[in-house]
Design a protein around this motif. Structure first.
Motif, mmCIF file in Angstrom:
data_model
loop_
_atom_site.group_PDB
_atom_site.id
_atom_site.type_symbol
_atom_site.label_atom_id
_atom_site.label_comp_id
_atom_site.label_asym_id
_atom_site.label_seq_id
_atom_site.Cartn_x
_atom_site.Cartn_y
_atom_site.Cartn_z
ATOM 1 N N ASP A 137 44.815 60.443 73.701
ATOM 2 C CA ASP A 137 43.851 61.199 74.499
ATOM 3 C C ASP A 137 44.506 62.427 75.122
ATOM 4 O OD1 ASP A 137 41.901 59.350 73.880
ATOM 5 O OD2 ASP A 137 42.157 58.201 75.744
ATOM 6 N N ALA A 138 45.741 62.252 75.611
ATOM 7 C CA ALA A 138 46.440 63.380 76.229
ATOM 8 C C ALA A 138 46.728 64.460 75.195
ATOM 9 C CB ALA A 138 47.735 62.903 76.877
ATOM 10 N N GLY A 139 47.146 64.052 73.994
ATOM 11 C CA GLY A 139 47.411 65.021 72.942
ATOM 12 C C GLY A 139 46.157 65.772 72.542
ATOM 13 N N LYS A 140 45.052 65.046 72.426
ATOM 14 C CA LYS A 140 43.783 65.668 72.033
ATOM 15 C C LYS A 140 43.296 66.633 73.100
ATOM 16 C CE LYS A 140 39.181 64.481 70.277
ATOM 17 N NZ LYS A 140 38.275 63.359 69.900
ATOM 18 N N GLU A 141 43.483 66.266 74.356
ATOM 19 C CA GLU A 141 43.000 67.102 75.456
ATOM 20 C C GLU A 141 43.839 68.359 75.638
ATOM 21 O OE1 GLU A 141 42.364 66.824 80.322
ATOM 22 O OE2 GLU A 141 42.711 65.005 79.134
ATOM 23 N N ASN A 142 45.162 68.232 75.529
ATOM 24 C CA ASN A 142 46.052 69.349 75.870
ATOM 25 C C ASN A 142 46.505 70.172 74.667
ATOM 26 O OD1 ASN A 142 46.091 68.638 78.671
ATOM 27 N ND2 ASN A 142 47.520 66.991 78.184
ATOM 28 N N TYR A 143 46.572 69.527 73.502
ATOM 29 C CA TYR A 143 47.039 70.233 72.299
ATOM 30 C C TYR A 143 46.129 69.852 71.133
ATOM 31 C CZ TYR A 143 51.109 70.977 75.246
ATOM 32 O OH TYR A 143 51.939 71.339 76.278
ATOM 33 N N PHE A 144 44.878 70.291 71.232
ATOM 34 C CA PHE A 144 43.844 69.849 70.305
ATOM 35 C C PHE A 144 44.186 70.195 68.855
ATOM 36 C CE2 PHE A 144 39.877 70.565 67.954
ATOM 37 C CZ PHE A 144 39.288 69.319 68.098
ATOM 38 N N GLU A 145 44.653 71.402 68.587
ATOM 39 C CA GLU A 145 44.921 71.821 67.210
ATOM 40 C C GLU A 145 46.024 70.967 66.587
ATOM 41 O OE1 GLU A 145 45.695 75.969 66.988
ATOM 42 O OE2 GLU A 145 43.674 76.563 67.640
ATOM 43 N N ASP A 146 47.063 70.684 67.342
ATOM 44 C CA ASP A 146 48.150 69.860 66.813
ATOM 45 C C ASP A 146 47.673 68.420 66.617
ATOM 46 O OD1 ASP A 146 49.814 72.078 66.897
ATOM 47 O OD2 ASP A 146 50.496 71.638 68.928
ATOM 48 N N HIS A 147 46.861 67.952 67.537
ATOM 49 C CA HIS A 147 46.293 66.607 67.403
ATOM 50 C C HIS A 147 45.468 66.508 66.121
ATOM 51 C CE1 HIS A 147 43.097 63.578 67.980
ATOM 52 N NE2 HIS A 147 44.016 62.894 68.658
ATOM 53 N N GLU A 148 44.630 67.494 65.855
ATOM 54 C CA GLU A 148 43.801 67.481 64.658
ATOM 55 C C GLU A 148 44.627 67.618 63.390
ATOM 56 O OE1 GLU A 148 40.170 67.048 64.606
ATOM 57 O OE2 GLU A 148 41.072 66.160 66.396
ATOM 58 N N LEU A 149 45.721 68.373 63.464
ATOM 59 C CA LEU A 149 46.599 68.536 62.297
ATOM 60 C C LEU A 149 47.232 67.208 61.912
ATOM 61 C CD1 LEU A 149 48.049 70.322 60.229
ATOM 62 C CD2 LEU A 149 49.760 70.822 61.992
ATOM 63 N N VAL A 150 47.758 66.493 62.892
ATOM 64 C CA VAL A 150 48.375 65.197 62.603
ATOM 65 C C VAL A 150 47.330 64.216 62.077
ATOM 66 C CG1 VAL A 150 49.580 63.219 63.609
ATOM 67 C CG2 VAL A 150 50.227 65.538 64.295
ATOM 68 N N THR A 151 46.144 64.241 62.665
ATOM 69 C CA THR A 151 45.064 63.358 62.208
ATOM 70 C C THR A 151 44.663 63.683 60.773
ATOM 71 O OG1 THR A 151 44.229 63.148 64.477
ATOM 72 C CG2 THR A 151 42.728 62.552 62.689
ATOM 73 N N SER A 152 44.523 64.972 60.456
ATOM 74 C CA SER A 152 44.154 65.388 59.092
ATOM 75 C C SER A 152 45.231 65.013 58.089
ATOM 76 C CB SER A 152 43.917 66.901 59.057
ATOM 77 O OG SER A 152 42.833 67.263 59.888
ATOM 78 N N PHE A 153 46.485 65.121 58.513
ATOM 79 C CA PHE A 153 47.597 64.731 57.644
ATOM 80 C C PHE A 153 47.487 63.250 57.295
ATOM 81 C CE2 PHE A 153 52.008 63.054 57.474
ATOM 82 C CZ PHE A 153 52.443 63.708 56.317
ATOM 83 N N GLY A 154 47.209 62.436 58.295
ATOM 84 C CA GLY A 154 47.037 61.007 58.046
ATOM 85 C C GLY A 154 45.858 60.727 57.134
ATOM 86 N N ASN A 155 44.771 61.468 57.298
ATOM 87 C CA ASN A 155 43.592 61.268 56.447
ATOM 88 C C ASN A 155 43.889 61.610 54.997
ATOM 89 O OD1 ASN A 155 42.103 60.467 58.681
ATOM 90 N ND2 ASN A 155 41.244 62.508 59.037
ATOM 91 N N GLU A 156 44.676 62.647 54.779
ATOM 92 C CA GLU A 156 45.022 63.035 53.407
ATOM 93 C C GLU A 156 45.859 61.948 52.728
ATOM 94 O OE1 GLU A 156 44.112 65.704 51.523
ATOM 95 O OE2 GLU A 156 42.697 66.054 53.166
ATOM 96 N N ILE A 157 46.775 61.354 53.456
ATOM 97 C CA ILE A 157 47.598 60.282 52.897
ATOM 98 C C ILE A 157 46.735 59.069 52.564
ATOM 99 C CG2 ILE A 157 49.424 58.613 53.431
ATOM 100 C CD1 ILE A 157 50.783 60.796 55.058
ATOM 101 N N ALA A 158 45.798 58.760 53.448
ATOM 102 C CA ALA A 158 44.958 57.571 53.269
ATOM 103 C C ALA A 158 44.102 57.642 52.007
ATOM 104 C CB ALA A 158 44.073 57.381 54.493
ATOM 105 N N LYS A 159 43.830 58.858 51.516
ATOM 106 C CA LYS A 159 42.990 59.005 50.329
ATOM 107 C C LYS A 159 43.637 58.415 49.079
ATOM 108 C CE LYS A 159 40.711 63.302 51.798
ATOM 109 N NZ LYS A 159 40.545 64.762 51.475
ATOM 110 N N TYR A 160 44.963 58.441 49.023
ATOM 111 C CA TYR A 160 45.640 58.099 47.778
ATOM 112 C C TYR A 160 46.569 56.896 47.869
ATOM 113 C CZ TYR A 160 43.932 62.714 46.518
ATOM 114 O OH TYR A 160 43.116 63.795 46.273
ATOM 115 N N PHE A 161 46.868 56.421 49.097
ATOM 116 C CA PHE A 161 47.803 55.314 49.214
ATOM 117 C C PHE A 161 47.153 54.190 50.016
ATOM 118 C CE2 PHE A 161 50.449 58.874 48.166
ATOM 119 C CZ PHE A 161 51.405 58.334 47.319
ATOM 120 N N PRO A 162 46.720 53.121 49.350
ATOM 121 C CA PRO A 162 45.989 52.037 50.017
ATOM 122 C C PRO A 162 46.817 51.248 51.013
ATOM 123 C CG PRO A 162 46.517 51.453 47.750
ATOM 124 C CD PRO A 162 46.864 52.903 47.902
ATOM 125 N N ASN A 163 48.149 51.308 50.895
ATOM 126 C CA ASN A 163 49.000 50.530 51.800
ATOM 127 C C ASN A 163 49.348 51.285 53.084
ATOM 128 O OD1 ASN A 163 49.075 48.482 49.864
ATOM 129 N ND2 ASN A 163 50.845 49.404 48.849
#
Length: 405
Positions: free
Chosen positions: A297-323
């Motif tokens: 929550d603190a990351g999202k509130e104070n550094y939204f762009e970086d928070h979204e970047l890390v989240t998007s990075f995780g989403n991209e990995i999840a598309k191709y690696f089930p584990n």
């Protein structure tokens, strides 16, 4: 207490056929022991790293920090952070680094203790006087009381009383010393500066009875700095009374710990320089740095762009690696600017080929998604170990990859 007078005599082959022939032989003269021969390596890992005298001399208070600072991440960051801030005062191209050799274990523990109330002091003093008299030893009552009253944390009248704890928190957790030495024109190297870090609590954790519940009390940064200032003044005065440290410049910094269970470390919040021979503190220079957890929550509130970047990075990995089970990011900010982003990627692997494929894919995402104005480190881990790393220094075009075998 050690006083170093180090003579650089020439070149030394440290181990036949193994060491560079440009390393400098060092003779350390210690009044309490025989001369010790060491070396100063000729090469630095980088211009930002200090050369260190070898064999490596551990701190005289080695191990105290582990017993006093509860969060392992705080332990690492307190040490690394103090060295980082010391570079602004003691240039790594001109100074050698050595762990603290003046504040020994007993001294640090004494200083970290609580002051004694008048009645507590008299009771403890009488007990020590009786012990010395029974042993037919010399009794100096004034010195006994002085030695018993070294604690820098507030006195507490009754350790079993909750209100007494609330009114008298234990603020100071640790005192860290680092030494810096320089080469003189007469071809000797002496201690020319020290850095002192004061670890201060942000949360006071206490019990009123052995085995009883723990209680927690938040300590504001303003309250912490008020206490840190008073403690720092006493620490500097005591250091000036130590033989060999009367005229040595001191860089003193205040570290604010995170709570015990925090997944990220605390940070330094203020520092000051005390010239050689001086005992008074200069004005505090505020330090604006912090570690931020992603996602949070603190990351999202104070550094939204970086928070979204890390989240998007995780989403991209999840598309191709089930584990894949998620990412944990840690951003280090100075003056609100991201300086280093560390991302740990835990995943269950069933073969080395999968590790290689995953690392290759993560490498590509780094190139496509992350700017290069900050250091970036990926740690790809299994339940057993770190499987691979991807690292890119700020300004570099391509990352460095290492797959462990």
């Amino acid at each position: 207490m050690k006083k170093w007078s180090i003579c650089l005599l020439g070149t030394l082959l440290l181990i036949t056929g193994c060491a560079p022939d440009t390393e400098e032989e060092v003779v350390q003269n210690d009044e309490e022991t025989e001369q010790e021969t060491s070396i100063v390596p000729s090469y630095q890992l980088s211009e930002e790293n200090y050369k260190m005298i070898l064999p490596y001399e551990p701190s005289q208070a080695r191990g105290v920090i582990v017993n006093q600072v509860a969060n392992r991440m705080d332990i690492d960051e307190m040490e690394e952070g103090l060295r980082r801030h010391s570079k602004e005062v003691y240039d790594p191209s001109n100074y050698f680094f050595q762990e603290g050799q003046y504040l020994d274990e007993d001294t640090v523990y004494d200083w970290l203790g609580r002051k004694l109330t008048k009645s507590q002091l008299e009771e403890a003093a009488q007990k020590e006087i009786n012990r010395l008299e029974d042993a037919k030893m010399t009794v100096n009552e004034e010195q006994i009381r002085k030695n018993l009253q070294l604690g820098l944390n507030p006195a507490i009248p009754n350790d079993e009383n909750k209100e007494d704890h609330q009114e008298n928190p234990r603020y100071l957790s640790h005192i860290l010393e680092q030494n810096f030495l320089t080469k003189n024109e007469d071809n000797t190297v002496n201690l020319e500066g020290i850095s002192i870090g004061l670890a201060m609590k942000s949360v006071y954790r206490y019990q009123t009875e052995t085995g009883g519940p723990y209680y927690y009390q938040d300590i504001s940064e303003n309250e912490m700095m008020e206490q840190a200032t008073a403690i720092a003044e006493k620490v500097v005065q005591r250091i000036r009374n130590m033989e060999g440290l009367e005229n040595v410049p001191i860089m003193l910094a205040v570290y604010r710990e995170q709570e015990q269970t925090s997944p990220i470390p605390g940070n330094y919040v203020a520092k000051t320089n005390i010239a050689g021979g001086k005992t008074s503190l200069g004005d505090w220079q505020n330090i604006d740095e912090q570690y931020v957890l992603f996602p949070s929550d603190a990351g999202k509130e104070n550094y939204f762009e970086d928070h979204e970047l890390v989240t998007s990075f995780g989403n991209e990995i999840a598309k191709y690696f089930p584990n894949y089970v998620g990412v944990v990011g840690e951003g280090f900010y100075i003056n609100d600017e991201l300086r280093k982003l560390t991302i740990e990627i835990p995943i269950e692997f069933y073969g080395k080929g999968e590790v290689i494929g995953f690392t290759q894919y993560a490498y590509g995402l780094v190139q496509d998604m992350f700017d290069n104005y900050y250091d970036l480190e990926l740690k790809i881990t299994s339940s057993e170990k770190v499987e691979s790393t991807v690292y890119r220094e700020a300004g570099a075009d391509t990352p460095t990859v290492h797959i462990f075998h």
